[in-house]
Design a protein around this motif. Structure first.
Motif, PDB file in Angstrom:
ATOM      1  N   UNK A  78       0.837  -1.195   0.000  1.00  0.00           N
ATOM      2  CA  UNK A  78       0.000   0.000   0.000  1.00  0.00           C
ATOM      3  C   UNK A  78       0.877   1.251   0.000  1.00  0.00           C
ATOM      4  N   UNK A  79       0.431   2.279  -0.703  1.00  0.00           N
ATOM      5  CA  UNK A  79       1.171   3.534  -0.832  1.00  0.00           C
ATOM      6  C   UNK A  79       1.532   4.129   0.521  1.00  0.00           C
ATOM      7  N   UNK A  80       0.610   4.070   1.486  1.00  0.00           N
ATOM      8  CA  UNK A  80       0.861   4.664   2.809  1.00  0.00           C
ATOM      9  C   UNK A  80       1.996   3.931   3.528  1.00  0.00           C
ATOM     10  N   UNK A  81       2.026   2.600   3.409  1.00  0.00           N
ATOM     11  CA  UNK A  81       3.114   1.821   4.032  1.00  0.00           C
ATOM     12  C   UNK A  81       4.427   2.194   3.362  1.00  0.00           C
ATOM     13  N   UNK A  82       4.410   2.251   2.050  1.00  0.00           N
ATOM     14  CA  UNK A  82       5.618   2.582   1.304  1.00  0.00           C
ATOM     15  C   UNK A  82       6.156   3.954   1.706  1.00  0.00           C
ATOM     16  N   UNK A  83       5.225   4.906   1.887  1.00  0.00           N
ATOM     17  CA  UNK A  83       5.632   6.261   2.287  1.00  0.00           C
ATOM     18  C   UNK A  83       6.403   6.254   3.599  1.00  0.00           C
ATOM     19  N   UNK A  84       5.969   5.374   4.517  1.00  0.00           N
ATOM     20  CA  UNK A  84       6.608   5.356   5.841  1.00  0.00           C
ATOM     21  C   UNK A  84       7.975   4.667   5.811  1.00  0.00           C
ATOM     22  N   UNK A  85       8.231   3.858   4.795  1.00  0.00           N
ATOM     23  CA  UNK A  85       9.477   3.078   4.728  1.00  0.00           C
ATOM     24  C   UNK A  85      10.532   3.657   3.812  1.00  0.00           C
ATOM     25  N   UNK A  86      10.091   4.401   2.811  1.00  0.00           N
ATOM     26  CA  UNK A  86      10.970   4.671   1.687  1.00  0.00           C
ATOM     27  C   UNK A  86      12.196   5.507   2.017  1.00  0.00           C
ATOM     28  N   UNK A  87      13.258   5.199   1.312  1.00  0.00           N
ATOM     29  CA  UNK A  87      14.520   5.937   1.401  1.00  0.00           C
ATOM     30  C   UNK A  87      14.288   7.415   1.105  1.00  0.00           C
ATOM     31  N   UNK A  88      13.422   7.681   0.119  1.00  0.00           N
ATOM     32  CA  UNK A  88      13.146   9.076  -0.253  1.00  0.00           C
ATOM     33  C   UNK A  88      12.383   9.782   0.863  1.00  0.00           C
ATOM     34  N   UNK A  89      11.424   9.076   1.486  1.00  0.00           N
ATOM     35  CA  UNK A  89      10.668   9.667   2.599  1.00  0.00           C
ATOM     36  C   UNK A  89      11.600   9.995   3.762  1.00  0.00           C
ATOM     37  N   UNK A  90      12.544   9.091   4.044  1.00  0.00           N
ATOM     38  CA  UNK A  90      13.490   9.331   5.147  1.00  0.00           C
ATOM     39  C   UNK A  90      14.380  10.536   4.854  1.00  0.00           C
ATOM     40  N   UNK A  91      14.881  10.620   3.618  1.00  0.00           N
ATOM     41  CA  UNK A  91      15.732  11.761   3.252  1.00  0.00           C
ATOM     42  C   UNK A  91      14.924  13.057   3.253  1.00  0.00           C
ATOM     43  N   UNK A  92      13.682  12.993   2.753  1.00  0.00           N
ATOM     44  CA  UNK A  92      12.849  14.206   2.720  1.00  0.00           C
ATOM     45  C   UNK A  92      12.479  14.697   4.112  1.00  0.00           C
ATOM     46  N   UNK A  93      12.333  13.770   5.072  1.00  0.00           N
ATOM     47  CA  UNK A  93      12.010  14.227   6.437  1.00  0.00           C
ATOM     48  C   UNK A  93      13.173  15.047   6.999  1.00  0.00           C
ATOM     49  N   UNK A  94      14.391  14.683   6.637  1.00  0.00           N
ATOM     50  CA  UNK A  94      15.560  15.478   7.049  1.00  0.00           C
ATOM     51  C   UNK A  94      15.614  16.788   6.258  1.00  0.00           C
ATOM     52  N   UNK A  95      15.295  16.711   4.968  1.00  0.00           N
ATOM     53  CA  UNK A  95      15.308  17.920   4.130  1.00  0.00           C
ATOM     54  C   UNK A  95      14.300  18.952   4.646  1.00  0.00           C
TER      55      UNK A  95
END
Length: 195
Positions: free
Chosen positions: A171-188
């Motif tokens: 599911x898109x929501x699960x992917x959002x919580x796991x993704x490398x891009x989501x992790x980097x964007x939270x720092x950005x």
């Protein structure tokens, strides 16, 4: 705050817009004509900065905040390949499907059905006064089989650690919580708040 994305990759634009709902996010190609950016860095960080600098310079807008992403998958059984060459693994004009099936074939050629692997995302932010780069990672297993039609790129062959489905099936929501891009964007986002 308006963020200009230094990419015209529709999958990346869609994902970054979804992860940055508090910002107005536009692909640079909506503002100026697309142009070729030579990504000749040796790392995700170098290539992310090359893209962001090139778009900032070409925009000619001193108020612009340009955000770029350089990301890819590194497969252990292939000594970390394709890494920074993920987007052109099957050749310069390759599309997502070409790259996906080339990587599946490469893993099979090693005589295995899967390998530990990880995604890396480097997010660069370039403004008139500052340059930043942050990273995010997602670990898991690359399988020599594609499952699911969600996501983009190598998602149908990658199973994140702790899961039994590929990113193409999750599911898109699960992917959002796991993704490398989501992790980097939270720092950005923490950096963006200070600008």
């Amino acid at each position: 705050m308006k963020l200009v994305l230094a990419t015209s990759n529709k999958g990346k634009v869609r994902e970054i817009k979804a992860l940055c709902e508090d910002y107005e996010v536009v692909a640079y190609s909506e503002l100026i004509e697309e142009f070729e950016i030579i990504e000749d860095g040796d790392t995700f960080k170098e290539n992310a900065l090359i893209k962001a600098r090139a778009v900032f310079k070409t925009l000619g807008d001193e108020e612009a905040i340009v955000l770029s992403d350089d990301s890819g998958i590194s497969v252990d059984v292939l000594n970390g390949e394709p890494g920074i060459y993920s987007a052109r693994h099957a050749g310069i004009d390759a599309n997502d499907k070409d790259n996906l099936y080339k990587l599946i074939d490469d893993i099979k050629a090693k005589g295995v059905k899967e390998s530990s692997a990880h995604y890396t995302a480097a997010i660069a932010i370039v403004t008139k006064d500052y340059e930043y780069c942050v990273h995010g990672w997602m670990y898991g297993t690359a399988h020599a089989e594609a499952k699911g039609d969600g996501g983009f790129g190598y998602d149908p062959m990658f199973i994140p650690l702790g899961y039994d489905k590929t990113l193409g099936e999750l599911d898109e929501e699960i992917k959002k919580s796991l993704s490398h891009r989501a992790k980097a964007l939270s720092l950005a986002k923490k950096i963006l708040k200070t600008l």
